[in-house]
Design a protein around this motif. Sequence first.
Motif, PDB file in Angstrom:
ATOM      1  N   ASP A 118     -10.458  -8.726  -4.197  1.00 14.31           N
ATOM      2  CA  ASP A 118     -10.359  -7.579  -3.311  1.00 14.31           C
ATOM      3  C   ASP A 118      -9.397  -7.733  -2.337  1.00 14.31           C
ATOM      4  O   ASP A 118      -9.061  -6.919  -1.779  1.00 14.31           O
ATOM      5  CB  ASP A 118     -11.610  -7.998  -2.555  1.00 14.31           C
ATOM      6  CG  ASP A 118     -12.728  -7.723  -3.058  1.00 14.31           C
ATOM      7  OD1 ASP A 118     -13.049  -6.862  -4.156  1.00 14.31           O
ATOM      8  OD2 ASP A 118     -14.029  -8.216  -2.823  1.00 14.31           O
ATOM      9  N   GLY A 119      -8.515  -8.728  -2.463  1.00 13.81           N
ATOM     10  CA  GLY A 119      -7.034  -8.726  -1.624  1.00 13.81           C
ATOM     11  C   GLY A 119      -6.174  -8.045  -2.303  1.00 13.81           C
ATOM     12  O   GLY A 119      -6.238  -7.336  -2.994  1.00 13.81           O
ATOM     13  N   GLU A 120      -4.717  -8.468  -1.851  1.00 15.96           N
ATOM     14  CA  GLU A 120      -3.540  -7.849  -2.488  1.00 15.96           C
ATOM     15  C   GLU A 120      -2.900  -8.934  -3.167  1.00 15.96           C
ATOM     16  O   GLU A 120      -2.256  -9.947  -2.394  1.00 15.96           O
ATOM     17  CB  GLU A 120      -2.796  -7.110  -1.127  1.00 15.96           C
ATOM     18  CG  GLU A 120      -1.636  -6.599  -1.460  1.00 15.96           C
ATOM     19  CD  GLU A 120      -0.637  -6.130  -0.431  1.00 15.96           C
ATOM     20  OE1 GLU A 120       0.433  -5.583  -0.479  1.00 15.96           O
ATOM     21  OE2 GLU A 120      -1.197  -6.201   0.897  1.00 15.96           O
ATOM     22  N   ILE A 121      -2.536  -8.655  -4.292  1.00 15.34           N
ATOM     23  CA  ILE A 121      -1.513  -9.532  -5.055  1.00 15.34           C
ATOM     24  C   ILE A 121      -0.135  -9.267  -4.839  1.00 15.34           C
ATOM     25  O   ILE A 121       0.126  -8.045  -5.213  1.00 15.34           O
ATOM     26  CB  ILE A 121      -2.085  -9.526  -6.601  1.00 15.34           C
ATOM     27  CG1 ILE A 121      -3.552  -9.827  -6.906  1.00 15.34           C
ATOM     28  CG2 ILE A 121      -1.070 -10.488  -7.446  1.00 15.34           C
ATOM     29  CD1 ILE A 121      -3.864 -11.303  -6.504  1.00 15.34           C
ATOM     30  N   ARG A 122       0.683  -9.908  -4.458  1.00  9.48           N
ATOM     31  CA  ARG A 122       2.092  -9.760  -4.347  1.00  9.48           C
ATOM     32  C   ARG A 122       2.982 -10.440  -5.391  1.00  9.48           C
ATOM     33  O   ARG A 122       4.204  -9.956  -5.376  1.00  9.48           O
ATOM     34  CB  ARG A 122       2.457 -10.073  -2.871  1.00  9.48           C
ATOM     35  CG  ARG A 122       1.849  -9.267  -1.974  1.00  9.48           C
ATOM     36  CD  ARG A 122       2.465  -9.664  -0.588  1.00  9.48           C
ATOM     37  NE  ARG A 122       1.742  -8.828   0.497  1.00  9.48           N
ATOM     38  CZ  ARG A 122       2.101  -8.939   1.633  1.00  9.48           C
ATOM     39  NH1 ARG A 122       2.940  -9.760   2.524  1.00  9.48           N
ATOM     40  NH2 ARG A 122       1.473  -8.259   2.733  1.00  9.48           N
TER      41      ARG A 122
END
Length: 143
Positions: A108-112
């Motif tokens: 659910d987060g943001e993969i950078r």
Amino acid sequence: MAVLKYSRQREAIKTYLEGRMDHPTADMVYTAIREVYPNISLGTVYRNLTLLAQQGEILKISCGESSDRFDAKTTPHYHFICEECGQVEDLMDIDTNMINKLAEMNFDGEIRGHQLYFYGRCKKCKLYHAEPDGARPPEEHAL
């Protein structure tokens, strides 16, 4: 980010790495840079390699129990690490964005970004083990 004071030694380290494809260790960099700067210390080389990696100007490749390696190629790519001789090779033709997208499907987060290393035997070590007479790989390729 603070602006760094220019350093001829740091620039020489970066230039040296840019001319290499073998992902040298800090000791290898130190040996080469000493030819140009005989009074440079190993500590100075380590500090500059760490600083260049923190600044994103080079990559630091952690190879488990063996020495870290350094790479001037900062574009997204993967590395193969030979479990026998320790050689590190670039794997350039793999879509690095695909893995980020796959990871985001289950997160659910943001993969950078990510780091991924492939392990096994390099071509020379594989050929060495395939030789029935046990011919040794070239000395510079052995551990």
